[in-house]
Write a protein that holds these residues in place. Structure first.
Motif, short mmCIF file in Angstrom:
data_model
loop_
_atom_site.label_atom_id
_atom_site.label_comp_id
_atom_site.label_asym_id
_atom_site.label_seq_id
_atom_site.Cartn_x
_atom_site.Cartn_y
_atom_site.Cartn_z
N UNK A 53 4.34 -16.56 -13.56
CA UNK A 53 5.42 -16.09 -14.16
C UNK A 53 5.12 -15.05 -15.18
N UNK A 54 5.43 -13.54 -14.95
CA UNK A 54 5.41 -12.79 -15.68
C UNK A 54 6.64 -12.18 -16.24
N UNK A 55 6.34 -11.74 -17.62
CA UNK A 55 7.46 -11.11 -18.51
C UNK A 55 7.15 -9.69 -18.76
N UNK A 56 7.69 -8.93 -18.50
CA UNK A 56 7.23 -7.51 -18.75
C UNK A 56 8.38 -6.77 -19.57
N UNK A 57 7.91 -6.26 -20.84
CA UNK A 57 8.94 -5.55 -21.81
C UNK A 57 8.55 -4.23 -21.97
N UNK A 58 9.44 -3.16 -21.18
CA UNK A 58 9.13 -1.87 -21.35
C UNK A 58 9.32 -1.20 -22.67
N UNK A 59 10.31 -1.85 -23.27
CA UNK A 59 10.68 -1.01 -24.62
C UNK A 59 9.59 -1.39 -25.46
N UNK A 60 9.12 -2.79 -25.45
CA UNK A 60 7.99 -3.24 -26.40
C UNK A 60 6.41 -2.91 -26.04
N UNK A 61 6.45 -2.26 -24.69
CA UNK A 61 5.13 -1.87 -24.39
C UNK A 61 3.98 -3.07 -24.05
N UNK A 62 4.43 -4.54 -23.53
CA UNK A 62 3.81 -5.36 -23.60
C UNK A 62 4.28 -6.32 -22.11
N UNK A 63 3.31 -6.78 -21.65
CA UNK A 63 3.56 -8.06 -20.62
C UNK A 63 2.86 -9.23 -20.84
N UNK A 64 3.39 -10.36 -20.56
CA UNK A 64 2.63 -11.78 -20.79
C UNK A 64 2.95 -12.32 -19.54
N UNK A 65 1.65 -13.07 -19.08
CA UNK A 65 1.85 -14.04 -18.08
C UNK A 65 1.88 -15.29 -18.70
N UNK A 66 3.09 -15.76 -18.65
CA UNK A 66 3.50 -17.08 -19.19
C UNK A 66 3.09 -18.23 -18.38
N UNK A 67 2.33 -17.93 -17.52
CA UNK A 67 1.55 -19.13 -16.82
C UNK A 67 0.18 -19.19 -17.52
#
Length: 164
Positions: free
Chosen positions: A117-131
């Motif tokens: 599961x990937x969370x991509x925050x374009x405004x914050x410039x960060x992505x997190x692989x929540x897995x």
């Protein structure tokens, strides 16, 4: 803009004929095309992709022909965005035109696997692989490109701009 979804992972040089095989291009109906998206590389994709899912790929995603059907089929299938090391230039432009956000990470080790599961925050410039808990920086999309994506594509964006 923020996206969260299951990852569909592919390698390098995924071309537009793989994204939507030419044999289905007898229609411009994107929902019909979505039913065949990625079927030559992943026969399970069209039947299992869910709204908000994210494609992660290697280099040169979307190479091949200049048809707009390829990003349109992915968007109609429910893909929220595509993250890749690099994109073919015409695919990148076509995706912007229809409001499908693309995130180009550049070359490097992308530690994201199919099913994560990937969370991509374009405004914050960060992505997190929540897995895995791993976070990484994503290059920001210019504001006007985010605006185009938010309204669903260049045509709607242009209409809104002209109305102002």
């Amino acid at each position: 803009m923020k996206f969260s979804g299951k990852v569909w992972r592919y390698g390098d040089n995924v071309d537009t004929d793989v994204i939507i095989p030419a044999r289905y291009l007898n229609t411009a109906n994107m929902k019909e095309l979505a039913a065949h998206a990625m079927e030559d590389i992943d026969p399970t994709f069209a039947g299992k992709v869910e709204q908000g899912d994210i494609i992660v790929a290697g280099k040169n995603f979307g190479c091949g022909s200049s048809r707009e059907h390829a990003p349109g089929a992915l968007k109609a299938a429910g893909v929220a965005c595509v993250v890749a090391e690099s994109f073919a230039r015409i695919f990148y432009r076509n995706a912007i035109n229809i409001g499908l956000p693309l995130i180009e990470l550049g070359e490097g080790d992308i530690n994201i696997n199919a099913g994560d599961t990937l969370v991509v925050d374009l405004d914050g410039g960060v992505a997190e692989n929540t897995s895995t808990g791993e976070k990484f920086t994503v290059p920001p999309l210019p504001g006007f490109i985010q605006d185009i994506a938010k309204v669903g594509g260049l045509v709607e964006y242009t209409k809104q701009q002209l109305a102002k």
